[in-house]
Design a protein around this motif. Structure first.
Motif, PDB file in Angstrom:
ATOM      1  N   ARG A 242       0.830  -1.196   0.000  1.00 50.69           N
ATOM      2  CA  ARG A 242       0.000   0.000   0.000  1.00 50.69           C
ATOM      3  C   ARG A 242       0.868   1.250   0.000  1.00 50.69           C
ATOM      4  O   ARG A 242       1.869   1.305   0.705  1.00 50.69           O
ATOM      5  CB  ARG A 242      -0.860  -0.044   1.271  1.00 50.69           C
TER       6      ARG A 242
ATOM      7  N   VAL B 411      -1.468   8.682   5.674  1.00 54.87           N
ATOM      8  CA  VAL B 411      -2.060   8.639   4.342  1.00 54.87           C
ATOM      9  C   VAL B 411      -1.309   9.618   3.448  1.00 54.87           C
ATOM     10  O   VAL B 411      -0.760  10.616   3.939  1.00 54.87           O
ATOM     11  CB  VAL B 411      -3.576   8.976   4.438  1.00 54.87           C
ATOM     12  N   ARG B 415      -4.692  11.949  -0.722  1.00 55.69           N
ATOM     13  CA  ARG B 415      -5.902  11.348  -0.174  1.00 55.69           C
ATOM     14  C   ARG B 415      -6.299  11.927   1.176  1.00 55.69           C
ATOM     15  O   ARG B 415      -7.300  11.514   1.761  1.00 55.69           O
ATOM     16  CB  ARG B 415      -5.696   9.838   0.005  1.00 55.69           C
ATOM     17  N   GLY B 487      -7.672   4.685   2.189  1.00 56.37           N
ATOM     18  CA  GLY B 487      -6.299   4.736   1.695  1.00 56.37           C
ATOM     19  C   GLY B 487      -5.241   4.848   2.768  1.00 56.37           C
ATOM     20  O   GLY B 487      -4.052   4.947   2.442  1.00 56.37           O
ATOM     21  N   VAL B 563     -11.038   0.832  -1.276  1.00 57.02           N
ATOM     22  CA  VAL B 563     -10.074   1.807  -1.767  1.00 57.02           C
ATOM     23  C   VAL B 563      -9.933   1.735  -3.287  1.00 57.02           C
ATOM     24  O   VAL B 563      -9.536   2.703  -3.921  1.00 57.02           O
ATOM     25  CB  VAL B 563      -8.717   1.616  -1.068  1.00 57.02           C
ATOM     26  N   VAL B 569      -4.891   1.734  -5.427  1.00 53.28           N
ATOM     27  CA  VAL B 569      -4.406   0.696  -4.525  1.00 53.28           C
ATOM     28  C   VAL B 569      -5.165  -0.600  -4.751  1.00 53.28           C
ATOM     29  O   VAL B 569      -6.373  -0.647  -4.573  1.00 53.28           O
ATOM     30  CB  VAL B 569      -4.552   1.115  -3.052  1.00 53.28           C
TER      31      VAL B 569
END
Lengths: 571, 571
Positions: A242, B411, B415, B487, B563, B569
């Motif tokens: 990720r 994050v 995002r 995310g 997501v 992702v």
């Protein structure tokens, strides 16, 4: 399938590039003088049709035939990396284990399909980026336990896929070479600024698989720090980590694949962290009475929280060879850069530390020390030009029997003096013992950390083309054992491959190797991925193959690590 | 076996420490007012003899009896960490799965012997540092597949073993608590400067096992970066990684164990990189019209290469609650520090960036913005005092039925807006749905990176002691799913434990979990180490146990990650 211009299969870079004949002759004459001999000569590069190649042992299925080739040039190109041992074998026309097929996947799905075929066929897959390995990392020398070998060249998986300018990151295909990567990022005002010596002929995927060392002398030294997430195709499927700026959720998935040298999967794409283009720069150089005096300045700099982009300490001999100084002093090349703010305060403090340690500051030609590109002017510029031309020298000197190579390490500051003195003394002896005459040996720091430097040693000895490979193996094996015994790592940024395995075996905890082998077995149950590098896989014993085959071996498991004698490190 | 003073088994810190009755009453009254109720009350902490404990199911062999105890206080102390769910269960006198034995190894050899006994006995071993886990990371809730459980408390493995002042590193035993560690380093003029909120009651080994987040808001945010090498005892033996300032030899051994939460081995000692004691400091605070305006300043700061030690953006509500601002503005607390050089140039550029982003700079009381300890003066000082007292509030409020907890993530910047708005909107709804009335929710950045921030959310809802655990589980599960779907990472520095597993399962690549499980199997073949956290081990199925048992479960494997809808992702 070919890129245009075509890569040399026998040397550095593209066909038609390199030293011209005058430059080559001057280099040979200079090196000959250094060894006190009249001249150096060797055979020309092998024409493709002079090299005997065994017939391909496997053929792709019709569905994959369009991705594969068994063209002799391609098989030769993918037989070796670009190490000294590779050059010698190439000039000897010695290609006993070429890949049976070379595959150029065009998509990630192609990689999946190719691995399925290779796994089913009982063959081995060798991921291949730019092919610039200097440690036996990409050769298809896998012994007799596989029915064939396929070199998986990622050259067609190239280009920047997506740029997130807000987060300053980009998703980039693994086969993207340095210049292409930087050119595509430039239009966004961004840069990765990861410039290994192989920059022009190596790829993002290769950098990640080998923990490449780059431009920055401090702080973000390895590609590791720039990796935000990865996509990896394994024989059991594809995984993607990720995109995260930071995380505390379990062990980092990325860090398992960074440095895995192709044994866990084929890295196909990565999100990497970018920089803004530097707008502010400062550079300076300083002379020191000797390398240790310079190292004290570097230690102070590395512990000051200033994070110079360039902080390369070059010993007197190496500075002289590269034309950057006269041979009586060690040279420190220092640079700061920023895309955000002027860096004078940083440089001013750094120069205080340099002066405190006895350094004699040399400002660049501009005179104020704070203008111009620090990498292109003055002593630093001299050194940089030599640095970028260095890979071309190998194809000129290796055929003459001059054994020229480098080995590099990192070590904590408390052990640095002993390591440096131990290496300079012992390796000087070894080169003399092995070649029958004195050689040359010099050192610089490529990267520095608060807890220690990364010393990089360059050596030359005079052998013959016929004997050089075996002589090199003796020297290399001694270097492997010595840097590890003296508390260093067997490699700071050249990767392990085949050539550093004896030192790596001694250095890595045995139980970590067990854990890594188990992780590999979970992803690559038939051990088809890059057999021969890093560790022995579970379930598929390998013969001793490749560059270090026949090395004067000492079994590192059978003797206690010598580092114990220095205290502290037990494994 | 006890340390003196004795730790509370039912709350934060030592017996006799915490809020006094007046402070506690004021806190209850303030929170009651916030919920519009007259008063809050709950039961007192349980006296030891009021808690029913099942009889120990296993006994140590005579050779290890001197290291073990089944004293009720010790078993209670080692039954839980310090999460909200732990507090509720403690105040409910709910201790269904205490450890059968608590072991205090005095040496690394003791750890080896204890693991041998536990493995042979078919029991489970739960490594225990300071016991400050807030994610169900240290509870002996392992279901019925083990014959018993032993909490391995490393408190006696304490102290600095060796200092290498030249390399600025120290070898420190894993059970060393923060204050002891810093006190012992102080005499060498060195400091680790890793100050998680749990600092006083957590250990070096715990920090490493959980990827703890510390003092530095940028650059060296996690303990990860400070680890130079590790010693780890596994059921298959002991391993030690090599002290190296940097290396490119294969995947980093340390990074496999950093964040492994006790499932791969017991970390017994580590070499860590140290800092010189800061001599130069600068601090400032700035007000912003809202959190997003502040976040743009933080983004610019994080991408400028200035590396502030403090860069905490606190939203208007949280700033008001902590007394640091009046509730109409977001507050940025900014600090620089250095042991080497004055930091005015760094702060000056940072304040330009703050002003460019619309921040209204508030200098500390000294007036010049560049004096004093930035962590102890002005708005920053207010906030810091509240920060360090916060853990004590839990033992006052949890018994009253006030559901108060935090969740944190990181994050990428692209995002961040969606994540912040999504979390604030949805979690506000969830708290209202679950508790039947509006709750409170606020956010701050604890750490920042060039590619994104680490937002930390704090919430309160009004439940009842009887219902709070189930209500908390509903809220927690939604938070896990939401931050991952938007995310983020399910945890930036609180670790996975039991409570974040549903989000972790969704976040980590499935093939990475397979590789990690295989690595664990190689080191811990009978899966005796900390069963229940992070991943399912191979070969020893666990019942659903622990804090999230009975959670309103959504099977994360059965639905596609949300997501995907946000693009980019895939796992």
């Amino acid at each position: 399938m070919n890129t245009t211009p075509r890569r040399k299969f026998w040397g550095w870079g593209f066909e038609g590039q390199g030293l011209d004949e005058d430059e080559a002759q001057r280099l040979r004459e200079r090196v000959a003088r250094g060894f006190g001999v009249d001249e150096l000569s060797g055979p020309p590069p092998p024409p493709i049709d002079e090299v005997p190649l065994r017939s391909p042992r496997i053929q792709p299925p019709p569905s994959l035939a369009h991705l594969c080739t068994a063209d002799p040039y391609e098989r030769l190109l993918h037989s070796y990396g670009r190490s000294f041992a590779d050059a010698v074998r190439i000039f000897r026309r010695d290609f006993p284990e070429p890949p049976d097929q070379v595959a150029y996947p065009k998509t990630e799905d192609d990689v999946t399909s190719l691995l399925s075929w290779i796994d089913g066929a009982g063959a081995a897959a060798i991921p291949f980026g730019g092919g610039s390995s200097v440690c036996g990392g990409v050769e298809p020398a896998v012994g007799d336990n596989y029915r064939g070998t396929v070199s998986l060249d990622l050259a067609a998986l190239t280009g920047v896929v997506e740029v997130d300018a807000t987060s300053r990151a980009a998703s980039i295909r693994a086969g993207t070479r340095g210049p292409v990567l930087e050119a595509e990022l430039k239009s966004h005002g961004l840069t990765l600024r990861h410039f290994p010596q192989s920059f022009e002929h190596s790829t993002l995927g290769g950098w990640i698989a080998t923990r490449s060392g780059g431009h920055f002398a401090s702080l973000f030294t390895h590609i590791d720090d720039f990796v935000e997430s990865l996509r990896v195709v394994t024989p059991r499927g594809t995984l993607e980590s990720r995109r995260l700026p930071g995380s505390g959720a379990g062990p980092s998935p990325d860090r398992l694949f960074i440095g895995s040298e192709g044994i866990l999967g084929v890295i196909t794409q990565a999100w990497v962290r970018l920089q803004s283009v530097p707008k502010f720069r400062a550079s300076a150089a300083a002379l020191f009475s000797d390398f240790f005096a310079g190292s004290e300045a570097v230690r102070a700099l590395s512990q000051a929280g200033l994070y110079p982009s360039n902080c390369r300490l070059i010993d007197a001999r190496e500075a002289a060879v590269s034309g950057a100084a006269d041979g009586s002093h060690a040279l420190l090349v220092l640079g700061f850069e920023s895309g955000d703010h002027p860096v004078e305060p940083w440089m001013a403090r750094a120069l205080e530390l340099v002066a405190d340690a006895g350094g004699e500051v040399q400002l660049p030609e501009g005179g104020d020390g704070h203008a111009g590109d620090p990498h292109r002017t003055g002593a630093a510029g001299e050194w940089r030009r030599a640095f970028l031309r260095a890979p071309y020298a190998r194809e000129v000197l290796a055929p003459t029997g001059v054994i020229g190579d480098t080995f590099e390490t990192a070590v904590t500051w408390d052990r640095f003096h002993d390591l440096y003195e131990g290496v300079m003394a012992r390796m000087g002896e070894v080169i003399r013992e092995v070649t029958g005459k004195p050689g040359h040996l010099s050192c610089r720091f490529t990267h520095v950390y608060p807890d220690g430097p990364a010393p990089y040693f360059t050596f030359q000895g005079l052998g013959t083309l016929a004997g050089a490979l075996e002589q090199w193996r003796e020297i290399k094996e001694e270097a492997n054992q010595l840097v590890v015994a003296l508390g260093g790592t067997v490699t700071h940024h050249h990767a392990v491959g085949r050539d550093h395995r004896s030192g790596y075996r001694r250095q890595r905890p045995a139980l970590f190797a067990d854990a890594l082998a188990a992780a590999k077995h979970a992803l690559d149950p038939n051990a088809i991925l890059n057999p021969g590098v890093l560790i022995d896989p579970i379930g598929r014993p390998l013969g001793v193959t490749g560059a270090m085959k026949g090395a004067v071996s000492r079994d590192p498991e059978s003797e206690p690590p010598r580092v114990d004698e220095l205290g502290g490190v037990r494994q």
